[in-house]
Design an enzyme around this catalytic site. Structure first.
Site, PDB file in Angstrom:
ATOM      1  CD  GLU A  26     -16.607 -20.573   4.615  1.00 33.78           C
ATOM      2  OE1 GLU A  26     -17.832 -20.431   4.765  1.00 33.78           O
ATOM      3  OE2 GLU A  26     -16.085 -20.841   3.517  1.00 33.78           O
TER       4      GLU A  26
ATOM      5  CG  HIS B 119     -20.725 -26.752   6.410  1.00 29.37           C
ATOM      6  ND1 HIS B 119     -20.716 -27.666   5.376  1.00 29.37           N
ATOM      7  CD2 HIS B 119     -20.371 -25.566   5.868  1.00 29.37           C
ATOM      8  CE1 HIS B 119     -20.368 -27.048   4.260  1.00 29.37           C
ATOM      9  NE2 HIS B 119     -20.151 -25.765   4.532  1.00 29.37           N
ATOM     10  CD  GLU B 120     -20.701 -22.359   7.691  1.00 27.34           C
ATOM     11  OE1 GLU B 120     -19.621 -22.055   7.148  1.00 27.34           O
ATOM     12  OE2 GLU B 120     -21.707 -22.670   7.014  1.00 27.34           O
TER      13      GLU B 120
ATOM     14  CG  HIS C 202     -15.733 -23.910   5.578  1.00 24.24           C
ATOM     15  ND1 HIS C 202     -15.254 -24.351   4.368  1.00 24.24           N
ATOM     16  CD2 HIS C 202     -17.073 -23.766   5.422  1.00 24.24           C
ATOM     17  CE1 HIS C 202     -16.281 -24.479   3.513  1.00 24.24           C
ATOM     18  NE2 HIS C 202     -17.395 -24.141   4.129  1.00 24.24           N
TER      19      HIS C 202
ATOM     20  CD  GLU D  43     -18.518 -24.467   0.807  1.00 24.87           C
ATOM     21  OE1 GLU D  43     -18.923 -25.221   1.716  1.00 24.87           O
ATOM     22  OE2 GLU D  43     -18.245 -23.270   0.997  1.00 24.87           O
TER      23      GLU D  43
ATOM     24  CG  ASP E 286     -26.124 -17.280 -10.541  1.00 31.14           C
ATOM     25  OD1 ASP E 286     -25.933 -16.745  -9.439  1.00 31.14           O
ATOM     26  OD2 ASP E 286     -26.915 -16.867 -11.401  1.00 31.14           O
TER      27      ASP E 286
ATOM     28  CE1 TYR F 160     -21.858 -25.609  -1.471  1.00 29.29           C
ATOM     29  CE2 TYR F 160     -21.917 -26.136   0.855  1.00 29.29           C
ATOM     30  CZ  TYR F 160     -21.863 -25.200  -0.153  1.00 29.29           C
ATOM     31  OH  TYR F 160     -21.798 -23.878   0.150  1.00 29.29           O
TER      32      TYR F 160
HETATM   33  N1  BES Z   1     -19.031 -20.777   2.453  1.00 29.90           N
HETATM   34  C1  BES Z   1     -20.383 -21.195   2.441  1.00 29.90           C
HETATM   35  C2  BES Z   1     -21.358 -20.114   2.073  1.00 29.90           C
HETATM   36  C3  BES Z   1     -21.177 -19.533   0.697  1.00 29.90           C
HETATM   37  C4  BES Z   1     -20.858 -20.352  -0.372  1.00 29.90           C
HETATM   38  C5  BES Z   1     -21.363 -18.204   0.493  1.00 29.90           C
HETATM   39  C6  BES Z   1     -20.700 -19.793  -1.630  1.00 29.90           C
HETATM   40  C7  BES Z   1     -21.196 -17.650  -0.749  1.00 29.90           C
HETATM   41  C8  BES Z   1     -20.863 -18.453  -1.819  1.00 29.90           C
HETATM   42  C9  BES Z   1     -20.799 -21.809   3.777  1.00 29.90           C
HETATM   43  O1  BES Z   1     -19.796 -22.518   4.421  1.00 29.90           O
HETATM   44  C10 BES Z   1     -21.887 -22.804   3.493  1.00 29.90           C
HETATM   45  O2  BES Z   1     -21.617 -23.752   2.823  1.00 29.90           O
HETATM   46  N2  BES Z   1     -23.064 -22.559   3.990  1.00 29.90           N
HETATM   47  C11 BES Z   1     -24.184 -23.464   3.831  1.00 29.90           C
HETATM   48  C12 BES Z   1     -24.222 -24.335   5.054  1.00 29.90           C
HETATM   49  C13 BES Z   1     -24.637 -25.735   4.841  1.00 29.90           C
HETATM   50  C14 BES Z   1     -24.057 -26.421   3.676  1.00 29.90           C
HETATM   51  C15 BES Z   1     -24.463 -26.546   6.114  1.00 29.90           C
HETATM   52  C16 BES Z   1     -25.452 -22.660   3.703  1.00 29.90           C
HETATM   53  O3  BES Z   1     -25.378 -21.425   3.846  1.00 29.90           O
HETATM   54  O4  BES Z   1     -26.485 -23.214   3.448  1.00 29.90           O
HETATM   55 ZN    ZN Z   2     -19.369 -24.313   3.380  1.00 25.67          ZN
END
Ligand code: BES
Ligand code: ZN
Length: 671
Positions: free
Chosen positions: A317, A341-342, A345, A364, A420, A428
């Site tokens: 995002e 989703h993005e 954010h 999230e 991790d 989420y």
């Molecule tokens: N902000 C996250 C990606 C992220 C989270 C990067 C934690 C590094 C550490 C992004 O908004 C996200 O949640 N992406 C998901 C999308 C999905 C849940 C629709 C992904 O990449 O799978």
């Molecule tokens: Zn996200």
């Protein structure tokens, strides 16, 4: 936790006829809507030294926000595609909070620090500094002596070619094949690998940047990208709204722009741009829907940047410019909830931000809830219900195997925290579930107004779970007494598992899928074409998700012949079909599996395949072969995850025998 009640139950055969009837009558309603799969969560990068959570400090940063904070950052950087480095200066405008402080502490990882200067009386003077040996998780603490508490400090530095937050691609690794490409991925703690900074979301600052590069590549940042900017190798950016460091972003390559609306558009390689604009044509409607629910979009433009398939996430995002995997461009808009989703954010995350990753659900969980509301509003309730069911079934599978402490939404102080684990499916999907619970108890009208006020109240601030709860107590719970109990809130936020009184979502479409699956497992008759032809991606995902863990070779071959899963272009299907093929010993899929896993670097899609492979000796050998070929094209974050998985593999000597699939082995026990 008991397995989710929304998981398809084992149906006895007398029930099947009724289910099939339901299927056929539902079929005549005929709706097959676009949308996307839910959110099995990405873990943060593979670094495994746990740190201990405390109430209010960010364990993943050396910064000392109680002493000094960055108010503005001015970057002057040069991109060097040959050396795979970024070099230049970062100038901080500082606000000193503690007038006895004598040091500025910054986060860095693998940076070469050339010099540090401080401005005093209009002159730049050298400052003493010390770069500590690297900690494997946190990187190197940079301590700058600032006895005068300078308002401006400047660091001259160069990144490493192996910077964990950057990927440099050769022209052959791009779609066009002519120009190199590079991009950043700063979340969770990788901004420090390309800019020395206070790398904690607790601190927000504005930024400007002057970036030079070879003249034939376009450079973009999480800032005011000009759709009409001349491609000349000299670019300037400004981000006037204060952002946390994990939203710093940069990308460069053969990028062209096409608009979706006056304020939204797509940047992509020329070969991808038209497909991307068509797939994401609903973006403006998504912005309008979210504004109607939660107030104005506060970031001016909203553009999408389509990255190469090695991008390790689905989306990121970055403000004003979400970074998006090309794997969701499948031609039927069925995976566009990633964009919802993005975009979401821009309210939950970028506007109101977690103050450290242990409050990750504030970003999230809220975002997954808002995403579902956008999807419901645009594509209908049945569609958003399917997405919730897919996500919650995955959550039910994942959460049971997690240590109890990490099943809580908010990590309690004193808990060992691994980078991790900081963001998992719990943040989420349990997060979104909790908000759906509150929505149901207080009613939509009250809850929507509450959330809208929450985004306003904490706009451009970074907050903790406790700040959210205090606000909710004053503005929601106490105003509507006897609607939720303290014990319920405590259970959701700090307890393990999913509360028994959580709202249940049922999908009518999935009832049809379940009946078709059970009918096929009980007889070798595949469902009639009229049924499966109407299935969207989501129904196929549910079909695959609810199959037994292994099928017989004959069953695999029958499915493959009928539906052509092997070689699918749809990554969400691939990430389910290939592991099933591996577990079932269906080696006919191996070549396509290898090609997919080499081409795509999105961790969510390929880690399940590697995980299935490393269970047996021959699978592990294949995993190592694929990884050796794929590695030069993988992002450092993906490389770290695969390396860790392979290093920790404990394979069984021979492939697991393909079990005979019956309904008896097919499903988790009913709750
Ligand atoms: N902000 C996250 C990606 C992220 C989270 C990067 C934690 C590094 C550490 C992004 O908004 C996200 O949640 N992406 C998901 C999308 C999905 C849940 C629709 C992904 O990449 O799978
Ligand atoms: Zn996200």
């Amino acid at each position: 936790m008991p397995s989710s009640p929304i998981r398809p139950r084992r149906a006895g055969f007398p029930q099947l006829a009724a289910l099939l009837l339901l299927s056929l009558s539902a079929l005549s309603l005929g709706a097959c809507k676009p949308g996307a799969e839910g959110s099995p969560a990405p873990a943060t990068e593979a670094r495994n030294t746990p740190v201990t959570a405390t109430a209010d400090r960010d364990e993943h940063s050396y910064a000392q926000p109680d002493k000094v904070v960055t108010e503005d950052l001015a970057l002057d950087l040069a991109l060097d595609f040959d050396a795979r480095t970024i070099a230049g200066t970062a100038t901080y405008t500082l606000q000193w909070k503690d007038d006895t402080a004598t040091e500025l502490v910054l986060d860095t990882r693998d940076l070469a620090i050339d010099k540090v200067e401080g401005e005093a009386d209009g002159q730049w003077q050298p400052l003493q500094f010390a770069l500590a040996p690297a900690d494997p998780t946190l990187g190197s603490k940079l301590t700058i002596e600032t006895p005068q508490r300078n308002t401006r400090v400047r660091v001259t530095y160069t990144t490493s070619p192996d910077a964990s937050g950057l990927q440099w691609l050769t022209p052959e690794m791009t779609e066009g094949g002519q120009l190199p490409f590079m991009f950043s991925q700063s979340q969770q703690i990788h901004a420090r690998s390309w800019v020395p900074l206070q790398d904690t979301p607790a601190i927000r600052y504005t930024y400007t940047a002057h970036v030079t590069s070879r003249p034939d590549v376009m450079v973009l940042m999480s800032a005011d990208n000009d759709p009409d900017a001349a491609r000349d190798g000299d670019y300037t950016f400004s981000m006037p709204q204060p952002i946390p460091s994990y939203l710093m972003a940069i990308a460069a390559g053969d990028l062209v722009f096409k608009p979706i609306s006056g304020r939204a558009g797509v940047w992509a390689e020329p070969a991808t741009i038209d497909r991307a604009v068509a797939e994401f044509e609903d973006t403006e409607k998504m912005i309008e829907t979210t504004e109607a629910l939660y107030g104005p979009y506060r970031w001016e433009r909203y553009d999408l940047l389509i990255l190469p398939p090695s991008f390790p996430y689905g989306g990121m995002e970055n403000p004003r410019l979400s970074f998006i995997t090309p794997t969701v461009i499948v031609g039927d808009k069925s995976l566009v909830s990633l964009i919802a989703h993005e975009l979401a954010h821009s309210w939950s995350g970028n506007l109101v931000t977690f103050s450290s990753a242990k409050h990750g659900w504030l970003n999230e969980g809220f975002t997954s809830y808002v995403e579902n509301r956008i999807v419901e509003s645009l594509y209908g309730k049945e569609f958003s219900d399917m997405e919730y069911v897919i996500a919650r079934n995955a959550l039910a599978d994942g959460i049971a195997a997690m240590p109890e402490a990490t099943q809580a939404l908010a990590v309690r102080p004193g808990t060992e925290l691994d980078a991790d684990d900081a963001l998992s499916a719990v943040s989420y999907d349990k997060g979104a579930w909790f908000l759906q619970f509150l929505e149901q108890r207080f009613g939509r009208e009250v809850f929507d107004a509450f959330l809208r006020d929450y985004f306003d109240h904490f706009a451009f601030q970074s907050i903790t779970t406790e700040q959210f709860l205090d606000y909710a107590r004053a503005n929601l719970f106490d105003k509507h007494p006897d609607t939720v109990t303290d014990a319920e809130i405590q259970e959701w936020v700090y307890g393990p598992g999913i509360p028994a009184y959580a709202p249940q979502v049922l999908s009518r479409n999935f009832g049809i899928v379940d009946s078709a699956r059970l009918a096929w497992l009980g007889s070798p008759q595949l469902p009639p074409r009229q049924i499966t032809d109407a299935w969207s991606t989501q129904e196929w995902l549910h079909f695959l998700d609810s199959l037994p863990p292994t099928l017989t070779h004959a069953q695999m071959a029958q499915l493959d012949a009928a539906y052509g899963f092997t070689g699918t272009d749809n990554g969400e299907i691939a990430m389910r079909w290939y592991p099933l093929a591996v577990r079932s010993g269906y080696t006919e899929a191996n070549d396509a599996l290898a090609a997919f896993t080499e081409r795509v670097g999105r961790r969510k899609l390929i880690m399940p395949i590697y995980t299935a492979l490393v269970q047996t000796e021959p699978g592990l050998a294949l995993a190592k072969e694929i990884f050796a070929r794929a590695r030069p094209g993988y992002h450092p974050i993906t490389t770290a995850s695969v390396e860790k998985l392979i290093a920790e593999a404990k394979p069984a000597p021979a492939p697991a025998p393909a079990a005979d699939a019956t309904t008896e082995t097919s499903e988790a026990p009913s709750p």
